[in-house]
Design a protein around this motif. Structure first.
Motif, PDB file in Angstrom:
ATOM      1  N   ARG A  42      48.570  -2.005 -13.737  1.00 43.18           N
ATOM      2  CA  ARG A  42      48.538  -3.279 -14.451  1.00 43.18           C
ATOM      3  C   ARG A  42      48.344  -4.392 -13.421  1.00 43.18           C
ATOM      4  N   LEU A  43      47.519  -5.376 -13.750  1.00 44.99           N
ATOM      5  CA  LEU A  43      47.337  -6.562 -12.913  1.00 44.99           C
ATOM      6  C   LEU A  43      47.828  -7.749 -13.734  1.00 44.99           C
ATOM      7  N   ARG A  44      48.834  -8.459 -13.223  1.00 46.42           N
ATOM      8  CA  ARG A  44      49.408  -9.600 -13.952  1.00 46.42           C
ATOM      9  C   ARG A  44      49.064 -10.881 -13.199  1.00 46.42           C
ATOM     10  N   CYS A  45      48.272 -11.735 -13.835  1.00 45.41           N
ATOM     11  CA  CYS A  45      47.914 -13.009 -13.216  1.00 45.41           C
ATOM     12  C   CYS A  45      49.066 -13.985 -13.399  1.00 45.41           C
ATOM     13  N   VAL A  46      49.248 -14.867 -12.437  1.00 42.51           N
ATOM     14  CA  VAL A  46      50.316 -15.867 -12.488  1.00 42.51           C
ATOM     15  C   VAL A  46      50.122 -16.811 -13.684  1.00 42.51           C
ATOM     16  N   GLY A  74      49.438 -15.938 -16.705  1.00 43.19           N
ATOM     17  CA  GLY A  74      49.899 -15.405 -17.980  1.00 43.19           C
ATOM     18  C   GLY A  74      48.987 -14.419 -18.690  1.00 43.19           C
ATOM     19  N   TRP A  75      47.984 -13.870 -17.980  1.00 43.48           N
ATOM     20  CA  TRP A  75      47.227 -12.785 -18.598  1.00 43.48           C
ATOM     21  C   TRP A  75      47.432 -11.513 -17.781  1.00 43.48           C
ATOM     22  N   SER A  76      47.148 -10.382 -18.409  1.00 43.24           N
ATOM     23  CA  SER A  76      47.252  -9.124 -17.680  1.00 43.24           C
ATOM     24  C   SER A  76      46.180  -8.164 -18.161  1.00 43.24           C
ATOM     25  N   ASN A 107      33.831 -23.752  -4.339  1.00 38.69           N
ATOM     26  CA  ASN A 107      35.122 -24.247  -3.876  1.00 38.69           C
ATOM     27  C   ASN A 107      35.671 -25.221  -4.907  1.00 38.69           C
ATOM     28  N   ARG A 108      36.767 -24.816  -5.538  1.00 37.62           N
ATOM     29  CA  ARG A 108      37.397 -25.722  -6.484  1.00 37.62           C
ATOM     30  C   ARG A 108      38.281 -26.679  -5.706  1.00 37.62           C
ATOM     31  N   MET A 109      39.527 -26.309  -5.467  1.00 39.67           N
ATOM     32  CA  MET A 109      40.369 -27.216  -4.687  1.00 39.67           C
ATOM     33  C   MET A 109      41.018 -26.513  -3.519  1.00 39.67           C
ATOM     34  N   PRO A 137      38.712 -20.097   4.460  1.00 39.86           N
ATOM     35  CA  PRO A 137      38.752 -18.882   3.667  1.00 39.86           C
ATOM     36  C   PRO A 137      40.118 -18.660   3.001  1.00 39.86           C
ATOM     37  N   TYR A 138      40.104 -17.888   1.927  1.00 38.69           N
ATOM     38  CA  TYR A 138      41.320 -17.481   1.226  1.00 38.69           C
ATOM     39  C   TYR A 138      42.150 -16.615   2.176  1.00 38.69           C
ATOM     40  N   VAL A 139      43.466 -16.872   2.212  1.00 42.34           N
ATOM     41  CA  VAL A 139      44.363 -16.120   3.091  1.00 42.34           C
ATOM     42  C   VAL A 139      45.563 -15.640   2.275  1.00 42.34           C
ATOM     43  N   ASN A 198      30.777  -7.875  -6.958  1.00 44.40           N
ATOM     44  CA  ASN A 198      31.076  -8.970  -6.029  1.00 44.40           C
ATOM     45  C   ASN A 198      32.178  -9.886  -6.545  1.00 44.40           C
ATOM     46  N   GLN A 199      32.152 -10.214  -7.825  1.00 45.08           N
ATOM     47  CA  GLN A 199      33.142 -11.181  -8.312  1.00 45.08           C
ATOM     48  C   GLN A 199      34.546 -10.592  -8.316  1.00 45.08           C
ATOM     49  N   ASN A 200      34.671  -9.289  -8.235  1.00 46.16           N
ATOM     50  CA  ASN A 200      35.987  -8.657  -8.175  1.00 46.16           C
ATOM     51  C   ASN A 200      36.408  -8.300  -6.745  1.00 46.16           C
ATOM     52  N   ILE A 256      35.692  -4.881  -0.292  1.00 44.61           N
ATOM     53  CA  ILE A 256      37.047  -4.339  -0.145  1.00 44.61           C
ATOM     54  C   ILE A 256      38.079  -5.419  -0.428  1.00 44.61           C
ATOM     55  N   ARG A 257      39.071  -5.076  -1.239  1.00 46.97           N
ATOM     56  CA  ARG A 257      40.106  -6.032  -1.619  1.00 46.97           C
ATOM     57  C   ARG A 257      41.464  -5.356  -1.615  1.00 46.97           C
ATOM     58  N   LEU A 258      42.488  -6.190  -1.586  1.00 50.99           N
ATOM     59  CA  LEU A 258      43.861  -5.715  -1.671  1.00 50.99           C
ATOM     60  C   LEU A 258      44.279  -5.622  -3.138  1.00 50.99           C
ATOM     61  N   TYR A 308      52.001 -11.076  -8.535  1.00 52.29           N
ATOM     62  CA  TYR A 308      50.984 -11.826  -9.267  1.00 52.29           C
ATOM     63  C   TYR A 308      49.623 -11.643  -8.602  1.00 52.29           C
ATOM     64  N   GLY A 309      48.592 -11.684  -9.444  1.00 52.38           N
ATOM     65  CA  GLY A 309      47.231 -11.367  -9.017  1.00 52.38           C
ATOM     66  C   GLY A 309      46.735 -12.133  -7.804  1.00 52.38           C
ATOM     67  N   PHE A 310      47.247 -13.341  -7.577  1.00 49.36           N
ATOM     68  CA  PHE A 310      46.681 -14.124  -6.463  1.00 49.36           C
ATOM     69  C   PHE A 310      46.971 -13.503  -5.107  1.00 49.36           C
ATOM     70  N   LYS A 311      47.974 -12.588  -5.043  1.00 50.40           N
ATOM     71  CA  LYS A 311      48.232 -11.888  -3.776  1.00 50.40           C
ATOM     72  C   LYS A 311      47.122 -10.882  -3.455  1.00 50.40           C
ATOM     73  N   SER A 312      46.423 -10.430  -4.505  1.00 42.34           N
ATOM     74  CA  SER A 312      45.422  -9.361  -4.336  1.00 42.34           C
ATOM     75  C   SER A 312      44.100  -9.942  -3.851  1.00 42.34           C
ATOM     76  N   ILE A 313      44.067 -10.255  -2.587  1.00 40.99           N
ATOM     77  CA  ILE A 313      42.957 -10.985  -1.962  1.00 40.99           C
ATOM     78  C   ILE A 313      41.679 -10.143  -1.949  1.00 40.99           C
ATOM     79  N   LYS A 314      40.580 -10.829  -2.225  1.00 43.57           N
ATOM     80  CA  LYS A 314      39.270 -10.170  -2.349  1.00 43.57           C
ATOM     81  C   LYS A 314      38.418 -10.375  -1.087  1.00 43.57           C
ATOM     82  N   THR A 353      47.161 -19.194   1.108  1.00 45.34           N
ATOM     83  CA  THR A 353      46.350 -20.217   0.439  1.00 45.34           C
ATOM     84  C   THR A 353      47.069 -20.952  -0.699  1.00 45.34           C
ATOM     85  N   TRP A 354      47.565 -20.222  -1.703  1.00 45.66           N
ATOM     86  CA  TRP A 354      48.168 -20.895  -2.859  1.00 45.66           C
ATOM     87  C   TRP A 354      49.510 -21.509  -2.509  1.00 45.66           C
ATOM     88  N   ASN A 355      50.239 -20.844  -1.623  1.00 49.76           N
ATOM     89  CA  ASN A 355      51.531 -21.358  -1.211  1.00 49.76           C
ATOM     90  C   ASN A 355      51.370 -22.695  -0.481  1.00 49.76           C
TER      91      ASN A 355
HETATM   92  N1  LIG Z   1      39.146 -14.106  -1.736  1.00 51.47           N
HETATM   93  C1  LIG Z   1      39.762 -14.402  -2.884  1.00 51.47           C
HETATM   94  N2  LIG Z   1      40.630 -13.501  -3.382  1.00 51.47           N
HETATM   95  C2  LIG Z   1      41.279 -13.765  -4.550  1.00 51.47           C
HETATM   96  C3  LIG Z   1      41.060 -14.978  -5.244  1.00 51.47           C
HETATM   97  C4  LIG Z   1      40.126 -15.903  -4.681  1.00 51.47           C
HETATM   98  O1  LIG Z   1      39.853 -16.992  -5.223  1.00 51.47           O
HETATM   99  N3  LIG Z   1      39.480 -15.562  -3.511  1.00 51.47           N
HETATM  100  N4  LIG Z   1      41.725 -15.224  -6.432  1.00 51.47           N
HETATM  101  C5  LIG Z   1      42.981 -14.452  -6.670  1.00 51.47           C
HETATM  102  C6  LIG Z   1      43.472 -14.566  -8.031  1.00 51.47           C
HETATM  103  S1  LIG Z   1      44.203 -16.037  -8.462  1.00 51.47           S
HETATM  104  C7  LIG Z   1      43.472 -13.484  -8.919  1.00 51.47           C
HETATM  105  S2  LIG Z   1      44.205 -13.566 -10.453  1.00 51.47           S
HETATM  106  C8  LIG Z   1      42.785 -12.219  -8.577  1.00 51.47           C
HETATM  107  C9  LIG Z   1      41.755 -11.943  -9.656  1.00 51.47           C
HETATM  108  O2  LIG Z   1      41.055 -10.791  -9.402  1.00 51.47           O
HETATM  109  P1  LIG Z   1      39.719 -10.486 -10.246  1.00 51.47           P
HETATM  110  O3  LIG Z   1      38.764 -11.610  -9.972  1.00 51.47           O
HETATM  111  O4  LIG Z   1      39.247  -9.169  -9.778  1.00 51.47           O
HETATM  112  O5  LIG Z   1      40.130 -10.474 -11.695  1.00 51.47           O
HETATM  113  O6  LIG Z   1      42.131 -12.277  -7.315  1.00 51.47           O
HETATM  114  C10 LIG Z   1      42.842 -12.976  -6.300  1.00 51.47           C
HETATM  115  N5  LIG Z   1      42.131 -12.818  -5.053  1.00 51.47           N
END
Ligand SMILES: Nc1nc2c(c(=O)[nH]1)N[C@H]1C(S)=C(S)[C@@H](COP(=O)(O)O)O[C@H]1N2
Ligand SMILES: [Mo]
Length: 223
Positions: A41-45, A47-49, A88-90, A94-96, A122-124, A128-130, A136-142, A157-159
């Motif tokens: 299960r992937l739970r986004c901060v 509120g979706w999963s 780049n939104r806000m 790079p994302y860390v 690519n969008q996922n 290679i991603r974590l 919460y999903g934002f930890k799973s860096i892409k 990044t988000w912190n």
């Molecule tokens: N490099 C990178 N990794 C990222 C993000 C991002 O903007 N850039 N967003 C995060 C967030 S907020 C979520 S919810 C998940 C979403 O993964 P998905 O795009 O495969 O659904 O990726 C996380 N990893």
């Protein structure tokens, strides 16, 4: 935009508090690992999963190859920085992201290279991603290019963007609300026509495997 990301060639650098730093080309990295399917299960901060069948391997099996030193207490992950291909939104690029070392070597923590039986789109997070299923999903860096073992916790990044809203730990927890919304339940996205809500579970339902890592911690303070 993400679909224009150039992922060939790709290499991942693994450095820091390690005996054997490595820079691995993607194809060599894949040869040394035996990808398996992990249905999480992937739970986004927000509120979706979703339930996602990832293809990947435990991060621990890659970290073993660099021989972490006893001084390695945290792991920092850095995404590719291709400003011309990323919107780049806000957030700063790079994302860390980061994990504590025990979280990083936990058997549930994987590096994914595919999903739904195909290589990662690519969008996922190609190539290679974590994936850390109890956070919460934002930890799973892409789109990871660098993994650094560190003595101290990295700035993430988000912190950094909103420290009161997005903690370093980010463990899924229905009883710790986000300052602007409840985390009590989630909308399950899937193939069905409507998305039913389900109650969110502590550690996203993986508590029997991960709760012991946090047994002496105040989960409200370390959110
Ligand atoms: N490099 C990178 N990794 C990222 C993000 C991002 O903007 N850039 N967003 C995060 C967030 S907020 C979520 S919810 C998940 C979403 O993964 P998905 O795009 O495969 O659904 O990726 C996380 N990893
Ligand atoms: Mo997210």
């Amino acid at each position: 935009m993400a679909h224009k990301l150039n992922i060939n060639p790709w290499s991942v650098e693994i450095i820091g508090e390690v005996e054997n730093p490595l820079t691995l080309q993607m194809e060599d990295l894949l040869k040394q690992q035996a990808p398996q399917e992990f249905v999480y299960r992937l739970r986004c901060v927000e509120g979706w999963s979703m339930v996602v069948p990832w293809i990947g391997f435990p991060l621990a099996s890659l970290l073993k190859r660099v021989k972490p030193l006893s001084t390695a207490k945290f792991v920092k992950f850095t995404s590719v920085h291709q400003p011309e291909t990323m919107r780049n939104r806000m957030l700063e690029w790079p994302y860390v992201e980061g994990l504590r070392i025990d979280e990083a070597v936990h058997p549930l923590t994987i590096l994914a290279v595919g999903m739904y039986g195909e290589i990662l789109p690519n969008q996922n997070g190609a190539p290679i991603r974590l994936v850390v299923p109890w956070k919460y999903g934002f930890k799973s860096i892409k789109a990871i290019v660098k993994i650094e073992l560190l003595k101290n916790a990295p700035t993430t990044t988000w912190n950094k963007y909103a420290p009161k809203e997005y903690g370093f730990y980010a463990n899924v927890n229905p009883s710790v609300p986000h300052p602007r919304w409840s985390q009590f339940s989630e909308r399950q996205l899937g193939s069905r026509f409507f998305s039913p809500r389900r109650q969110t579970e502590l550690f996203n339902g993986y508590g029997d495997q991960v709760a012991s890592m946090y047994k002496d911690m105040d989960l409200v303070h370390f959110f």
